[in-house]
Design a protein around this motif. Sequence first.
Motif, short mmCIF file in Angstrom:
data_model
loop_
_atom_site.label_atom_id
_atom_site.label_comp_id
_atom_site.label_asym_id
_atom_site.label_seq_id
_atom_site.Cartn_x
_atom_site.Cartn_y
_atom_site.Cartn_z
N GLY A 76 55.39 72.84 -51.22
CA GLY A 76 56.01 74.03 -51.79
C GLY A 76 55.59 75.30 -51.10
N GLY A 77 55.23 75.20 -49.81
CA GLY A 77 54.85 76.39 -49.08
C GLY A 77 53.39 76.73 -49.18
N LYS A 78 52.62 75.94 -49.97
CA LYS A 78 51.19 76.21 -50.09
C LYS A 78 50.41 75.42 -49.05
CE LYS A 78 51.30 77.52 -54.95
NZ LYS A 78 50.70 77.32 -56.29
N LEU A 79 49.25 75.95 -48.69
CA LEU A 79 48.45 75.42 -47.59
C LEU A 79 47.29 74.56 -48.08
CD1 LEU A 79 48.24 78.69 -45.50
CD2 LEU A 79 49.44 76.61 -44.80
N PRO A 80 46.87 73.57 -47.28
CA PRO A 80 45.63 72.85 -47.60
C PRO A 80 44.46 73.83 -47.69
CG PRO A 80 46.81 71.80 -45.80
CD PRO A 80 47.49 73.11 -46.03
N VAL A 81 43.44 73.40 -48.40
CA VAL A 81 42.24 74.22 -48.60
C VAL A 81 41.10 73.63 -47.80
CG1 VAL A 81 40.54 75.02 -50.29
CG2 VAL A 81 42.97 74.94 -50.90
N LEU A 82 40.49 74.44 -46.93
CA LEU A 82 39.33 74.02 -46.16
C LEU A 82 38.10 74.76 -46.68
CD1 LEU A 82 38.42 72.33 -43.60
CD2 LEU A 82 38.53 74.51 -42.36
N VAL A 83 37.27 74.05 -47.44
CA VAL A 83 36.00 74.61 -47.90
C VAL A 83 35.01 74.51 -46.73
CG1 VAL A 83 34.10 74.36 -49.54
CG2 VAL A 83 36.46 73.92 -50.28
N TYR A 84 34.29 75.60 -46.46
CA TYR A 84 33.44 75.66 -45.27
C TYR A 84 32.07 76.21 -45.63
CZ TYR A 84 31.92 77.02 -40.52
OH TYR A 84 31.23 77.18 -39.33
N PHE A 85 31.03 75.48 -45.23
CA PHE A 85 29.64 75.91 -45.45
C PHE A 85 29.00 76.23 -44.10
CE2 PHE A 85 30.63 73.18 -49.08
CZ PHE A 85 30.29 74.02 -50.14
N HIS A 86 28.42 77.41 -43.99
CA HIS A 86 27.82 77.86 -42.73
C HIS A 86 26.53 77.10 -42.44
CE1 HIS A 86 24.40 80.17 -44.39
NE2 HIS A 86 25.22 80.54 -45.36
N ALA A 150 48.64 79.86 -62.39
CA ALA A 150 49.12 81.21 -62.08
C ALA A 150 48.11 82.28 -62.46
CB ALA A 150 50.45 81.47 -62.77
N GLY A 151 47.14 81.92 -63.30
CA GLY A 151 46.13 82.90 -63.70
C GLY A 151 44.93 82.96 -62.80
N ALA A 152 44.92 82.17 -61.74
CA ALA A 152 43.80 82.14 -60.81
C ALA A 152 43.81 83.39 -59.93
CB ALA A 152 43.88 80.88 -59.94
N ASP A 153 42.79 83.49 -59.08
CA ASP A 153 42.79 84.54 -58.06
C ASP A 153 44.16 84.56 -57.38
OD1 ASP A 153 41.16 86.31 -55.98
OD2 ASP A 153 42.38 84.88 -54.86
N THR A 154 44.70 85.74 -57.19
CA THR A 154 46.08 85.87 -56.72
C THR A 154 46.32 85.11 -55.42
OG1 THR A 154 46.21 88.05 -57.75
CG2 THR A 154 47.89 87.51 -56.13
N TRP A 155 45.42 85.25 -54.46
CA TRP A 155 45.62 84.59 -53.17
C TRP A 155 45.63 83.07 -53.33
CZ3 TRP A 155 42.62 87.21 -48.58
CH2 TRP A 155 43.07 88.53 -48.44
N LEU A 156 44.71 82.55 -54.15
CA LEU A 156 44.66 81.11 -54.35
C LEU A 156 45.90 80.62 -55.09
CD1 LEU A 156 40.89 80.58 -55.22
CD2 LEU A 156 42.03 80.25 -53.03
N ALA A 157 46.30 81.36 -56.11
CA ALA A 157 47.49 80.96 -56.87
C ALA A 157 48.73 80.94 -55.98
CB ALA A 157 47.70 81.92 -58.04
N GLU A 158 48.80 81.88 -55.05
CA GLU A 158 49.98 81.97 -54.18
C GLU A 158 49.95 80.97 -53.03
OE1 GLU A 158 50.74 86.81 -54.68
OE2 GLU A 158 49.91 85.99 -52.81
N SER A 159 48.76 80.69 -52.48
CA SER A 159 48.70 80.03 -51.18
C SER A 159 47.99 78.68 -51.14
CB SER A 159 48.00 80.95 -50.16
OG SER A 159 48.63 82.21 -50.10
N ALA A 160 47.17 78.33 -52.15
CA ALA A 160 46.29 77.16 -52.05
C ALA A 160 46.91 75.93 -52.68
CB ALA A 160 44.95 77.46 -52.71
N ASN A 161 46.97 74.85 -51.90
CA ASN A 161 47.35 73.54 -52.41
C ASN A 161 46.05 72.79 -52.73
OD1 ASN A 161 48.28 70.99 -52.95
ND2 ASN A 161 49.40 70.72 -51.04
#
Length: 332
Positions: A76-86, A150-161
């Motif tokens: 649906g246009g949302k992107l995979p999520v890459l969690v990254y630890f330095h 939809a109540g999550a952080d706006t960027w995550l709600a819009e973009s995160a799969n």
Amino acid sequence: MTGDTAPHVVEDLLGLVQLLSDGSVIRGDESVLRPREPFPDVPGVEWKDVVYHAAHGLRVRVYRPASASSTIAGGGGKLPVLVYFHGGGYCLCSFAQPPFHAFCLRAAAELPTVVLSVQYRLAPEHRLPAAIHDGAAFLSWLRGQAELGAGADTWLAESANFARTIISGVSAGANMAHHLTVQVASARLPVSPVRVVGYVLLSAFFGGAERTASEADLTMDVSLPVEMCEQLWHMSLPVGATRDHPVANPFGPESPSLAPVELPPALVVAPLGDVLRDRVLGYAARLKDMGKDVELVEFEGQQHGFSILQPFGEAADELMGVLRRFVYPAER
């Protein structure tokens, strides 16, 4: 006449972390670790910091492409999520430092993904497993974001799969990625509706009480000497622990068996110029022997942490292609 009881330095890590006899810690200016020349910018990526653990003041840096292609992304246009630890041996560095920031900008733009670069507490002020607890707290926060919809952080709600989440890290961050993935896969860390579909270890920082052949080869010209590895473990593990502690050595005498754990597919990146080469190759081999889904990619002549030492180098370019194929297996 009383003796001098003033606190004195009992351990010194590059002059950047000094442990005193009273248990206190003095930190130096890590800006000396920064590259002399600034890294180029990566256009088309926006980022911001979000607090995920208010009590500890911990943040996550959220990266996303300014415009995501639904054709490439799917879902649906949302992107995979890459969690990254330095990285930083659990004692040094920050998610905000330029090398890690540059890598995350590239990953967000070129894979593309929503990248979540996680801050965690450092040793020796906060000895292990504090950092891993922070990583688990972050994944619990991410679970909460997924539940909010939809109540999550706006960027995550819009973009995160959230159903296509990959846990990754470099050096100590790769060590953390391993342990957190095991927690999720063994149901000790519930994350649903987040779904972890893979994990990525870049120049993993593992240890052991006895040196491997590559660690014993003191003629190797390496970016991370074995003596520094051992000092980092000494300063980060619980007081009195050996390098066979389960955090350092996933196949040590006290480490639980990974055979029954249904791990997601793993991508293990092994720079062959790394003093820890044998541990990384051994990790991949042990998992393969257990029947796990493991892709091992070797980088001839590259040093430990090459992905952040030279985040715009030729090897990093090749790595981005490897990562893209792992994140988007349908394109293979």
